[in-house]
Design an enzyme around this catalytic site. Sequence first.
Site, short mmCIF file in Angstrom:
data_model
loop_
_atom_site.label_atom_id
_atom_site.label_comp_id
_atom_site.label_asym_id
_atom_site.label_seq_id
_atom_site.Cartn_x
_atom_site.Cartn_y
_atom_site.Cartn_z
CG HIS A 37 33.59 -109.11 4.38
ND1 HIS A 37 32.33 -109.73 3.99
CD2 HIS A 37 34.42 -109.87 3.91
CE1 HIS A 37 32.29 -110.97 3.45
NE2 HIS A 37 33.92 -111.09 3.36
CG ASP A 54 27.71 -101.57 8.57
OD1 ASP A 54 28.64 -102.48 8.60
OD2 ASP A 54 26.76 -101.63 9.45
O1 F6P Z 1 30.68 -107.58 8.55
C1 F6P Z 1 31.97 -107.12 9.04
C2 F6P Z 1 32.86 -108.12 10.04
O2 F6P Z 1 33.91 -107.33 10.55
C3 F6P Z 1 33.30 -109.40 9.55
O3 F6P Z 1 34.19 -109.23 8.70
C4 F6P Z 1 33.02 -110.23 10.80
O4 F6P Z 1 33.15 -111.53 10.80
C5 F6P Z 1 31.91 -109.54 11.56
O5 F6P Z 1 31.91 -108.23 11.18
C6 F6P Z 1 31.95 -110.07 13.09
O6 F6P Z 1 33.15 -109.55 13.68
P1 F6P Z 1 33.98 -110.81 14.25
O7 F6P Z 1 34.49 -111.80 13.59
O8 F6P Z 1 35.20 -109.80 15.11
O9 F6P Z 1 33.04 -111.20 15.51
#
Ligand code: F6P
Length: 750
Positions: free
Chosen positions: A427, A638
């Site tokens: 992602h 991003d």
């Molecule tokens: O969208 C990118 C990302 O890293 C996802 O993969 C992830 O779920 C999200 O941001 C939020 O991050 P976290 O799970 O660490 O809260």
Amino acid sequence: MRLSLRFIVPLALALGAIAYGVAPLVDQLTLKWFVRDLDIRRNLVASAVQEPLVELLTDNTRDRVRLQRVQALFTRILQDERLYALGFCDGAGKLVYRTAFLPAEVHCRAPGAPAEEAGRVLKHAGGALHVGATPVLAEGKQLGELLIVHDMSFIERRSADTKTYIVYLFAAIGAVIALITVVIAELSFRGWMAGIKALIRGQSLALSPEPKSRELRPIARDLEAMVRELEAERRQRDESQISWTPENLRGILREDLKGDEILIVSNREPYIHVREDGRLEVQRPASGLVTALEPVMRACSGTWIAHGSGGADREAVDAQDHVMVPPEKPAYRIRRVWLSREEEAGYYYGFANEGMWPLCHIAHTRPVFRASDWEHYRTVNRRFAQAVEQESRTANPIVLVQDYHLALLPRLIRERLPQATIIAFWHIPWPNPEAFGVCPWRVELLEGLLGSSILGFHTQFHCNNFFDTVDRTLEARIDRETSTISFGGDLTEVRRYPISIEWPPAPLAAQAPVAECRAAVRRALGLGEEVRLGVGVDRLDYTKGILERFAAIERLLELEPHWIGRFAFLQIAAPSRSSIEEYQSLEARVRAAAQRINGRFGAPGYQPIVLKVEHHDAGEVYACYRAADLCCVSSLHDGMNLVAKEYVAARDDERGVLILSQFTGAARELSEALIVNPYDTEQCAAALRVALTMPPDEQRDRMRSMRSLIQEFNVYRWAGRMLLDAARMRNRRRVGAARVGAKVVDLRRA
Ligand code: F6P
């Protein structure tokens, strides 16, 4: 039997008809033969008669006696049933002797007229006659001509018989040919049908354990190729024409994947249970991954395996650590994986978010790699692999592995479930080989990912970076043409699947009209109706460019002070990874920047920056999107950024302006946004001014175009394309396995 009759009878009739058509030709031919035979016969009769006739003609008896004697000779000769009549012409061409039935049409040749070598056919009332004249010679002197008339009726009789025989013969040949053909066809038919049915089912003719019709194999191969082409065309057509919905996705699962089992694995879970004021509450985390995958899972059902990170998560699960969600309408289940505090610290905060996250984002934060974190990362990845094995009901599930927290998981699953179809999706961005090269465990990470059947990134640029990284790091065979990497006997397809959001977004359904949202949000923020509002919605993360955004707002107010008091910016910042120092420091810097700018331009009852560092649910976020005149997404780097897409989706009034960083994946799709470089403060300030002064018509045109793109390229298409690719791959493997099987059978037989 009915089939045989339907085939034999027409073929026999057809051949009979052909024979009937051929018969006149046969008639002509046989007539020629018989005429030639009669000429020969005539010569034989003439030479047999010659001697006695000459004797009589040269005898000195009286004419009357001679006449009687010649007549007697002729009568004797006429006993041959095929001879019809005889006559004799003297040298002056006068008919001097004749038998009774000599037809009147038969004349003597005029003196001096050329003699006729061959006889001729004369049509007579009683039937056809063959007439011929043969000279009668005595000592080299011609005495006259003998007329010999043969009856040809026997030829007609024979010809009629021949015709009948020929028709019967052709009909019989036809029947025999048809019968043989039908017998062969019947014998082959079942084999063909089985093969063709298998082909249509997407298998190969080679699937039949013992193909009966070897001669048909080239046809079968062509047919198979044709079916494949049609299938591929249909896919492409469908992909470009379908408006993707949860129903389409379910259709793919039902038809293309034949109801195969789906498992999603991610670190973050889609629903978190917490205790609030003694009550068990459910929260949705601020996560792009969850935003995208949750609707997909609602459509597909199945199991979502994730870290149970909520304070009250253990209270909500059953004995197998399962909980059905969404709470209001359960559609799929979460299997929670438990981690100790140390494991979470090492694997999630440490290796994933202090190591991998800054490694993959160009945001100028140094990655930190600790051996102890790496150990936890490996342990936790194994824990997830174990959960996948426990949850799969079949030996070949489809497993969707999500993100950088689980880079080792694809290979670990491959070891446990070799038949599984593993789709890994990354992602976040994939960096260039130099940047990735600083990771001490780069080889293990790449080997782990190359356990996937399909590896997806948001953009082609990230795919290319991945190819380059593998090229520099591993002994692998890279085929950029087919977008595949072959490593350690496994083949991984590396593809671009730009992620998106559901359309229409679920939180939109409960929203009030835009005017009401505008009024309600302004009221809640203590802003007047006339104040223009900008919004930013992010996790509190250094990659999101929140400080850069604030700098642009400050610059706008510096350059155009008339906006002071007339423009405010609402920054929603969901707390994230707050155990990490870098994030704590970021929060402090963001708060300080907002405070400083507010101190500089604020007034009683007015703050240019309204900073909300707290969790907001989706309904609240959508109300803010609808209330805002502009949305600013200024990420430094991003993978995609779904806030940009959500803002556009929320604006069913086709108003509002999106300012979007050029360093997001979304900028490659949403070109009608105001694209900015977040490091360029002047440019971003100018973009804010353009957004605030953009005429409604232009807002509508830009919004309309972006909305139709997101509607079409929604998250169901994202998931659908991956699942279709997985289905194609599974089908190919099934066919391949069957071919190998068939070859083994052949070899054994040989
Ligand atoms: O969208 C990118 C990302 O890293 C996802 O993969 C992830 O779920 C999200 O941001 C939020 O991050 P976290 O799970 O660490 O809260």
